[in-house]
Design a protein around this motif. Sequence first.
Motif, PDB file in Angstrom:
ATOM      1  N   ALA A  54       0.832  -1.211   0.000  1.00  0.00           N
ATOM      2  CA  ALA A  54       0.000   0.000   0.000  1.00  0.00           C
ATOM      3  C   ALA A  54       0.863   1.257   0.000  1.00  0.00           C
ATOM      4  O   ALA A  54       0.539   2.249  -0.673  1.00  0.00           O
ATOM      5  N   LEU A  55       1.967   1.221   0.723  1.00  0.00           N
ATOM      6  CA  LEU A  55       2.876   2.372   0.760  1.00  0.00           C
ATOM      7  C   LEU A  55       3.563   2.570  -0.587  1.00  0.00           C
ATOM      8  O   LEU A  55       3.674   3.695  -1.082  1.00  0.00           O
ATOM      9  N   TYR A  56       4.029   1.469  -1.196  1.00  0.00           N
ATOM     10  CA  TYR A  56       4.660   1.599  -2.506  1.00  0.00           C
ATOM     11  C   TYR A  56       3.654   2.059  -3.561  1.00  0.00           C
ATOM     12  O   TYR A  56       3.982   2.874  -4.441  1.00  0.00           O
ATOM     13  N   ASP A  57       2.432   1.564  -3.485  1.00  0.00           N
ATOM     14  CA  ASP A  57       1.400   2.038  -4.410  1.00  0.00           C
ATOM     15  C   ASP A  57       1.208   3.548  -4.276  1.00  0.00           C
ATOM     16  O   ASP A  57       1.028   4.260  -5.271  1.00  0.00           O
ATOM     17  N   HIS A  58       1.254   4.034  -3.045  1.00  0.00           N
ATOM     18  CA  HIS A  58       1.040   5.469  -2.812  1.00  0.00           C
ATOM     19  C   HIS A  58       2.189   6.305  -3.367  1.00  0.00           C
ATOM     20  O   HIS A  58       1.974   7.238  -4.152  1.00  0.00           O
TER      21      HIS A  58
END
Length: 424
Positions: A270-274
């Motif tokens: 989720a952090l990398y997607d953001h």
Amino acid sequence: MKKTSGHSSEPAAEWTVRPSDHDEYPEAARVVGEALLAPSTVEENLPHLRPLMDESGYDRVLVALDGDEVVGSVNSFGFEMTMPGGPRPVAGVTGVGVWPTHRRRGVLSALMRHQLRDLRERGESLAALWASEGAIYGRFGYGAASMEAELTIARPHTALVPDAPRDPALTVHLLGADAAREQVVEVFQRVFPTQVGRFRRSDVWWDRVLRDTPDARGGHGPLKVALVTDADGPQGYALYRTRPEIGPAGWNSELRVQEMVAATPAARVALYDHVCNRDLIATVVVDNTAVDDPLWTLLADRQRISAVPRTVLWMRLVDVPAALAERSYAAPVDTVVEISDRYAPWNAGRWRIKADGDDAGVEATDAAADLSMDVSHLGAAFLGRHTLTAQAAAGVVAEHTPGAADRLDAALRLPHAPLCGVVF
């Protein structure tokens, strides 16, 4: 302690090395700042240094004197750092410097000898440091034990693999550092005992990590926090800054991740997607990553990652038998190592390492050595990433029993690469 003339024509004499105190500390800081070519003055830096020193204790600062003049200094923080087997006391060596007119005259050698004795008396069996120059610390028994990398990906090559774990129950919030501090600390406290190389951060250290003054931004914008939560609370965070830039071909902005910590694989995704999908961003830079960071597996085209590796933690076994007995081992081992140690002679000799998992014993022995090495080479292998086998192939470790280096490497191995992430 003798000071040798080195490249100087001055005669040898005795350096006085002793602990410093609160009032003298600015003189020690001035020496270190000059040695490291600090861009700001001691007076400008003291407001940032004093809180760390007030917490750590000024008696850990050692100074070398030429008459009444401070000409050298070395410091250490009393960390609780995660090592193989869990968190334990580690001396975080820092603030090392010699006044430029006193280089190569034995000042640093005198400081290092005194500090090693001091750390041993404090019961700290391990020391760690970040080196300003890689050629300095090997002679004092430190070994280059871990590496980290800066990863750069250009859009539009930031897509993750289709089967990356995504959890619809997770929510990403974008907050300021002050608003997210409590949740960020909660996540870090949960993860730090599982990540070799991390040290427990006090409020003072969090003040440093989250500092958002203009001089801390490095030409980027304010510090932002991407916080991932679910019904059970915070599960991960990314600290990052952006630098807007537009040229003839359009937007050429950069997003730079200062730190990413996740309690679960889905939170990391989720952090990398953001960070990889912010509008108007042309380049994503992820600093301070472990060399086996999951992004290498998660990015759909890993060949688009540009990596700049750097040596990070240098490890020093202050007390060889204690340090070896305290760590965990990935495989059973029973071997004899012969250690040479110029600066901590109490470590010199043959030691039998007999370990099975978390149960290890180390004792002096007269048995024939399976391996012989300088203490610095054992320090380089201590975190399980740089092998004794490779050092034996280079000729700096002597293998007397065939396969001994490989067997000890198997015991020292860690499943994941170390990560410290914060220069101390």
